[in-house]
Enzyme design. Structure first.
Site, PDB file in Angstrom:
ATOM      1  N   CYS A   1     -13.935   5.051  45.272  1.00 47.10           N
ATOM      2  CA  CYS A   1     -12.378   4.437  45.428  1.00 47.10           C
ATOM      3  C   CYS A   1     -12.837   3.225  44.020  1.00 47.10           C
ATOM      4  CB  CYS A   1     -12.487   3.737  46.414  1.00 47.10           C
ATOM      5  SG  CYS A   1     -11.035   2.252  46.058  1.00 47.10           S
TER       6      CYS A   1
ATOM      7  N   SER B   1     -11.984   0.961  43.146  1.00 44.74           N
ATOM      8  CA  SER B   1     -12.197  -0.702  43.637  1.00 44.74           C
ATOM      9  C   SER B   1     -13.439  -1.248  42.856  1.00 44.74           C
ATOM     10  CB  SER B   1     -11.762  -1.210  45.487  1.00 44.74           C
ATOM     11  OG  SER B   1     -10.330  -0.806  44.600  1.00 44.74           O
TER      12      SER B   1
ATOM     13  N   HIS C   1     -14.221  -1.207  39.517  1.00 43.30           N
ATOM     14  CA  HIS C   1     -13.907  -3.051  38.619  1.00 43.30           C
ATOM     15  C   HIS C   1     -15.267  -3.818  38.684  1.00 43.30           C
ATOM     16  CE1 HIS C   1     -10.268  -2.000  38.640  1.00 43.30           C
ATOM     17  NE2 HIS C   1      -9.850  -1.303  39.740  1.00 43.30           N
TER      18      HIS C   1
ATOM     19  N   HIS D   1     -17.227   0.974  50.510  1.00 42.98           N
ATOM     20  CA  HIS D   1     -17.021   0.051  50.782  1.00 42.98           C
ATOM     21  C   HIS D   1     -15.810   1.136  51.604  1.00 42.98           C
ATOM     22  CE1 HIS D   1     -13.747   0.171  47.652  1.00 42.98           C
ATOM     23  NE2 HIS D   1     -12.901  -0.043  48.435  1.00 42.98           N
TER      24      HIS D   1
ATOM     25  N   CYS E   1     -10.330   3.416  53.249  1.00 39.45           N
ATOM     26  CA  CYS E   1      -9.526   2.336  52.589  1.00 39.45           C
ATOM     27  C   CYS E   1      -8.416   3.062  51.828  1.00 39.45           C
ATOM     28  CB  CYS E   1     -10.798   1.828  50.938  1.00 39.45           C
ATOM     29  SG  CYS E   1      -9.664   0.864  49.562  1.00 39.45           S
TER      30      CYS E   1
HETATM   31  N1  NAD Z   1      -5.274  -4.136  47.208  1.00 39.90           N
HETATM   32  C1  NAD Z   1      -6.472  -2.940  47.680  1.00 39.90           C
HETATM   33  O1  NAD Z   1      -6.409  -3.786  48.922  1.00 39.90           O
HETATM   34  C2  NAD Z   1      -6.992  -1.972  47.169  1.00 39.90           C
HETATM   35  C3  NAD Z   1      -7.471  -1.018  48.005  1.00 39.90           C
HETATM   36  C4  NAD Z   1      -8.383   0.235  47.857  1.00 39.90           C
HETATM   37  C5  NAD Z   1      -7.689   0.354  46.315  1.00 39.90           C
HETATM   38  N2  NAD Z   1      -7.094  -0.698  45.394  1.00 39.90           N
HETATM   39  C6  NAD Z   1      -6.559   0.160  43.881  1.00 39.90           C
HETATM   40  O2  NAD Z   1      -6.066   0.870  43.162  1.00 39.90           O
HETATM   41  C7  NAD Z   1      -5.739   1.228  42.642  1.00 39.90           C
HETATM   42  C8  NAD Z   1      -6.071   2.458  42.531  1.00 39.90           C
HETATM   43  O3  NAD Z   1      -6.932   2.988  43.813  1.00 39.90           O
HETATM   44  P1  NAD Z   1      -7.999   4.245  43.213  1.00 39.90           P
HETATM   45  O4  NAD Z   1      -8.593   4.619  43.943  1.00 39.90           O
HETATM   46  O5  NAD Z   1      -6.135   5.534  43.778  1.00 39.90           O
HETATM   47  O6  NAD Z   1      -8.162   5.062  42.397  1.00 39.90           O
HETATM   48  P2  NAD Z   1      -7.324   6.674  40.812  1.00 39.90           P
HETATM   49  O7  NAD Z   1      -8.194   7.129  40.283  1.00 39.90           O
HETATM   50  O8  NAD Z   1      -8.467   7.841  42.251  1.00 39.90           O
HETATM   51  O9  NAD Z   1      -6.213   6.723  41.044  1.00 39.90           O
HETATM   52  C9  NAD Z   1      -6.034   6.095  39.873  1.00 39.90           C
HETATM   53  C10 NAD Z   1      -4.442   7.010  39.541  1.00 39.90           C
HETATM   54  O10 NAD Z   1      -3.642   6.246  37.964  1.00 39.90           O
HETATM   55  C11 NAD Z   1      -3.117   7.303  37.572  1.00 39.90           C
HETATM   56  N3  NAD Z   1      -3.277   6.942  36.077  1.00 39.90           N
HETATM   57  C12 NAD Z   1      -3.925   5.611  35.463  1.00 39.90           C
HETATM   58  N4  NAD Z   1      -3.082   5.276  34.251  1.00 39.90           N
HETATM   59  C13 NAD Z   1      -2.013   5.337  34.786  1.00 39.90           C
HETATM   60  C14 NAD Z   1      -0.447   5.120  33.946  1.00 39.90           C
HETATM   61  N5  NAD Z   1      -0.665   4.687  33.329  1.00 39.90           N
HETATM   62  N6  NAD Z   1       0.535   5.907  34.092  1.00 39.90           N
HETATM   63  C15 NAD Z   1       1.066   6.438  35.489  1.00 39.90           C
HETATM   64  N7  NAD Z   1      -0.916   6.936  35.762  1.00 39.90           N
HETATM   65  C16 NAD Z   1      -1.450   6.627  35.607  1.00 39.90           C
HETATM   66  C17 NAD Z   1      -4.855   8.501  37.040  1.00 39.90           C
HETATM   67  O11 NAD Z   1      -4.256   9.541  36.177  1.00 39.90           O
HETATM   68  C18 NAD Z   1      -4.696   8.405  39.026  1.00 39.90           C
HETATM   69  O12 NAD Z   1      -4.558   9.582  39.355  1.00 39.90           O
HETATM   70  C19 NAD Z   1      -7.065   0.783  41.493  1.00 39.90           C
HETATM   71  O13 NAD Z   1      -6.638  -0.230  40.759  1.00 39.90           O
HETATM   72  C20 NAD Z   1      -8.424  -0.007  42.972  1.00 39.90           C
HETATM   73  O14 NAD Z   1      -9.250  -0.672  42.676  1.00 39.90           O
HETATM   74  C21 NAD Z   1      -6.836  -2.244  45.857  1.00 39.90           C
HETATM   75 ZN    ZN Z   2     -11.357   1.140  48.002  1.00 39.55          ZN
END
Ligand code: NAD
Ligand code: ZN
Ligand code: ZN
Length: 363
Positions: free
Chosen positions: A39, A41, A44, A60, A162
């Site tokens: 993930c 996260s 980060h 996680h 997640c």
């Molecule tokens: N709130 C929560 O409970 C929670 C849980 C899990 C993950 N997250 C967060 O969610 C986010 C996504 O996680 P993920 O594992 O899917 O990441 P990931 O890297 O798999 O996906 C992110 C996507 O965003 C795209 N991207 C990046 N910049 C962009 C832009 N400017 N415009 C359009 N697309 C863009 C990337 O190409 C990628 O496909 C992270 O910030 C993560 O920390 C939050």
């Molecule tokens: Zn996660």
């Protein structure tokens, strides 16, 4: 002896080290991890966007088998297959009682600090989300494990910890998508593509995926998006054209790193009474946003955070498995590459390079 991927300092690579793992104490279980998702996260913690105790066993998003139980454990038994969950519900606090177990007031496992299960290089090591799934095995509270049927593949099950729950719940519970709604998902990676699936399950009309990477746009269309574009500006034009200016009912931000200076443009993708859900984690140091607050007021919009998609894990993990069995939720197809624990840094490099929808470590 167990092995685990540990972050020793901000900006460093994950280091796969031998660790000592304590026996499960009262109310704890030892889980042999079979699969864990990579993930964003966890990254980060590496970049320092999200402050975290160090050293840290990451991970996680995992699934495995209970291999030992401590005194008093009643929820699971040795041999059970489980998904691990962060923010584990106590079941009896005010938030759990209100159906908001993702915000359980006892989730931080108060007793945990006294019994960190991992030790490496002669010191205690923390664990992401009180889980630490980047390890051959971990010791967690029995509250952190949800039993699943044994025929669900571990890699698919790990993502219920997640990516799937967070993304799907963002659409179904937090954006409250209704049949016929128009939805835009900005960032269609491991989490965001599950918002696409959630929007489809909720009966959305237009589902516009925005992603800068071609592979993600192609995958989004396979997972149920009706349109896939490369920028917020293109989504703005597309929605304006197809909705007679009504715009989206919901926007879900799930890019890898949130950027508060761009929030106004995301909110502008929604029309009057529209809801914007922020799934992305933004740098903790960033504290200002740029948006037209007057227009926000006068169009009666909603801006909502996201913890774990607002899911209730005991209800929703079985529910998501039911949808998976009926072919209404894709899990296996989320996994575009698998790695060994030793290849964890390659997995994260591939995530940054946009090569994976979700990379998963298999043990
Ligand atoms: N709130 C929560 O409970 C929670 C849980 C899990 C993950 N997250 C967060 O969610 C986010 C996504 O996680 P993920 O594992 O899917 O990441 P990931 O890297 O798999 O996906 C992110 C996507 O965003 C795209 N991207 C990046 N910049 C962009 C832009 N400017 N415009 C359009 N697309 C863009 C990337 O190409 C990628 O496909 C992270 O910030 C993560 O920390 C939050
Ligand atoms: Zn996660
Ligand atoms: Zn609670």
């Amino acid at each position: 002896m167990t092995r685990a991927a540990i972050l020793w300092g901000v900006g460093e690579k994950w280091s796969v080290d031998e660790v000592e793992l304590a026996d499960p104490g009262p109310g704890q279980v030892r889980v042999k991890i079979h699969a864990t998702g990579l993930c964003h996260s966890d990254d980060h913690a590496v970049t320092g966007d999200m402050p975290t105790p160090l050293p840290l066993v990451g991970g996680h998003e995992g699934a495995g088998v209970v291999e030992a139980v401590g005194p008093g454990v009643s929820r699971v038994a040795v041999g059970d297959h489980v998904v691990l969950v962060f923010q584990p519900p106590c079941g009896h606090c005010r938030n759990c009682a209100r159906g908001r177990s993702q915000l359980c007031m006892n989730a931080s496992l108060q007793d945990y600090g006294a019994s960190k299960p991992f030790r490496a290089r002669g010191q205690e090591v923390a664990a992401t989300g009180d889980l630490g799934t980047f390890a051959d095995a971990t010791v967690v509270s029995e509250r952190c494990v949800i039993p699943i049927d044994k025929d669900v593949p571990f890699a698919a099950a790990s993502l219920l910890g997640c990516a799937v729950t967070t993304g799907w719940g963002a659409a179904v519970y937090l954006a409250e998508i209704e049949p016929g709604d128009n939805v835009v998902v900005i960032g269609s990676g491991g989490v965001g593509v599950n918002s696409v699936q959630g929007a489809k399950n909720a009966g959305a009309n237009m589902i516009v995926a925005v992603d800068t990477v071609e592979l993600k746009r192609q995958k989004a269309l396979e997972f149920g998006a009706t349109h896939a574009v490369a920028s917020v500006e293109e989504a703005q034009a597309l929605l304006a054209e197809h909705t007679q200016g009504r715009m989206a009912d919901a926007a879900i931000l799930s890019v890898g790193v949130g950027d508060s200076s761009k929030l106004g443009g995301i909110i502008d993708l929604t029309g009057p009474a529209g809801t914007t859900v922020i799934t992305s984690v933004s740098p903790f140091a960033s504290t200002t946003v740029d948006m037209n607050l007057a227009m926000f007021t006068l169009t009666q919009k909603t801006l909502r955070g996201n913890v774990y998609g607002g899911v209730q894990v005991h209800r929703d993990i079985p529910r998501l498995i039911d949808l998976y069995r009926q072919g209404k939720l894709k899990l296996d197809e989320l996994i575009t590459q698998t790695y060994t624990l030793d290849q964890i840094n390659d997995g994260y490099a591939d995530m940054h390079a946009g090569k994976n929808l979700r990379g998963v470590i298999e043990f």
